[in-house]
Enzyme design. Sequence first.
Site, PDB file in Angstrom:
ATOM      1  N   LYS A   7      15.201 -11.083  12.860  1.00  0.00           N
ATOM      2  CA  LYS A   7      15.365 -10.064  11.885  1.00  0.00           C
ATOM      3  C   LYS A   7      16.775  -9.824  11.772  1.00  0.00           C
ATOM      4  O   LYS A   7      17.249  -9.634  10.458  1.00  0.00           O
ATOM      5  CB  LYS A   7      14.759  -8.900  12.291  1.00  0.00           C
ATOM      6  N   THR A  34      19.463 -11.717  12.368  1.00  0.00           N
ATOM      7  CA  THR A  34      19.942 -13.226  11.486  1.00  0.00           C
ATOM      8  C   THR A  34      19.627 -13.074   9.965  1.00  0.00           C
ATOM      9  O   THR A  34      20.542 -13.441   9.054  1.00  0.00           O
ATOM     10  CB  THR A  34      19.487 -14.268  12.259  1.00  0.00           C
ATOM     11  N   LYS A  44      15.772 -10.823  26.250  1.00  0.00           N
ATOM     12  CA  LYS A  44      15.736 -10.916  24.823  1.00  0.00           C
ATOM     13  C   LYS A  44      16.950 -11.644  24.257  1.00  0.00           C
ATOM     14  O   LYS A  44      17.049 -12.393  23.158  1.00  0.00           O
ATOM     15  CB  LYS A  44      15.782  -9.569  24.326  1.00  0.00           C
ATOM     16  N   PHE A  79      12.144  -4.127  15.678  1.00  0.00           N
ATOM     17  CA  PHE A  79      10.892  -4.785  15.846  1.00  0.00           C
ATOM     18  C   PHE A  79       9.952  -4.970  14.647  1.00  0.00           C
ATOM     19  O   PHE A  79      10.630  -4.926  13.510  1.00  0.00           O
ATOM     20  CB  PHE A  79      10.191  -3.945  16.829  1.00  0.00           C
ATOM     21  N   PHE A  92      12.451 -22.819  10.126  1.00  0.00           N
ATOM     22  CA  PHE A  92      12.884 -23.524  11.475  1.00  0.00           C
ATOM     23  C   PHE A  92      12.497 -24.921  11.035  1.00  0.00           C
ATOM     24  O   PHE A  92      11.819 -25.343  10.262  1.00  0.00           O
ATOM     25  CB  PHE A  92      11.794 -23.053  12.586  1.00  0.00           C
TER      26      PHE A  92
END
Length: 553
Positions: free
Chosen positions: A68, A70, A102, A298, A378
Amino acid sequence: MPTDIEIARQATLMPIAEVAGHAGVPEAALIPYGRYKAKIDVGLLPTKPRGKLILVTAISPTPAGEDKTTTSVGLSDALHRIGRKTLLCLREPSLGPCFGVKGGGAGGGRSQVMPMDEINLHFTGDFHAITSAHNLLSAMLDNHIYWGNTLEIDLRRVTWRRVLDMNDRALRQIVGPLGGVSNGFPRESGFDITVASEIMAILCLAADLADLQQRLGDIIVGYRRDRTPVFCRDIKADRAMTVLLKDAILPNLVQTLENNPALLHGGPFANIAHGCNSLIATRTALALADYVVTEAGFGADLGAEKFMDIKCRMGGLAPAAVVLVATVRALKMHGGVAKKDLSAANPDAVRAGAVNLRRHIENVQKFGLTPTIAINHFDTDTDEELAVIQEMAGQFGADAVICRHWAEGSAGAEELARIVAQKADADAPDFRLLYPDDMKLAAKIETVATEIYRAGSVAITEPVRRQLQQWEEMGYGQFPVCMAKTQYSFSTDPGATGAPVGHEIAVREVRLSAGAGFVVAICGEIMTMPGLPRVPSAESIHLDENGQIEGLF
């Protein structure tokens, strides 16, 4: 592709004064902290907002990663790329996750904020100041009790704990002071992580120094034997705490890899706190830029809900657009695929996992906004899997854009930027909050649990209900609620991925943050002091032969 830290080391950074100039910050308002970071004296800046606020949130997080932050960086850079004056507003990372599991919180790939090693470690010392201010109050509270306890504080009802910016499960519950008469009166207490401190929340919600001191004074540290509250100002700690926080309240200015300005300030977690950067930084950005990109921690069930119901409610803000980050990998995990099998193409699992995406879209729509879906790309993603997300998002009424900002920087998020800017420029959405101020506290908790988490029942014990009623009688009934719950599921079971319904949300404890202005409802097994994993990241972090940090990212 080089690693994040290798990309960061290859970056050519601009002197912070030049970054400030591009952001519209005059030299007189700049307080440099070295070459590439600075604090801003907001009293020397314009105050009238002109910008459009864009929120970046995400689906429920998984070990596969959603990135998020990024995406927030990539979107901000892309808005600059298409000619829109933009400021990025992010939170500061906590040391706990950096040395735990994390990792850092400065973005990744070619969408990072710089200098990323300093940002992820001590930065400008804000978290240390918050920790010190919090523990000063703890020390002065115990000192008052030691020297006669003229306030008649009931030692069994001291609610103020200590904090540390590190994951340390051994400190969750402690007994102290021990060692005899000279050390004080033994009692049970414990530590929370600094990001869960009410001081962190206060710093992120205060309007200015005067408001900060007022809110610090409003903190309730415990109760007398007659059950009346004892405030921080009764301990006479609020003024000294403000002194410790006088620099920490100023927003921090840094830059992205593409030399665009970013404000990093505050860092409450969204699973145990309200999960948003400071209101001061956001308002500063809105007064300087045409577009402000910010994120909430989150998934949208936590960070976005709290952004709307706490930050926007208190700050008088209204987002003009929302971006919801999703990945093929994460949706496959929500569809039942194990992490070790994520590289194999599986469009059916993406389709099955899209129930999580749908739930988050529906939840954002409850606030009068329809998000744009940013599919964080990705290398292992297949065209068929990507097409499934776009198809499913379309069925749920949302646009979905494939984004390659991790590998390509701003060029990889240009399409997203154009769509989001167009939505932000359109007529203001019918923004609305989930519940009114005058709803009962227990009903607010039940509303979030049933409307956002889709719980079938909410278990609030009778002692907790009595506590909520007592706070209402004390004048705190208008406060919003801040749900502390696992980030990995809509339920309180972190293993319940996808979009569970009909589960029970058990509220085991409530805490009044009278200075911050909300009530925390602790649900399930969530901890306000995390622990380290079996193999913490700290085992791999070291200095190489050239004195450079390795293993941090």
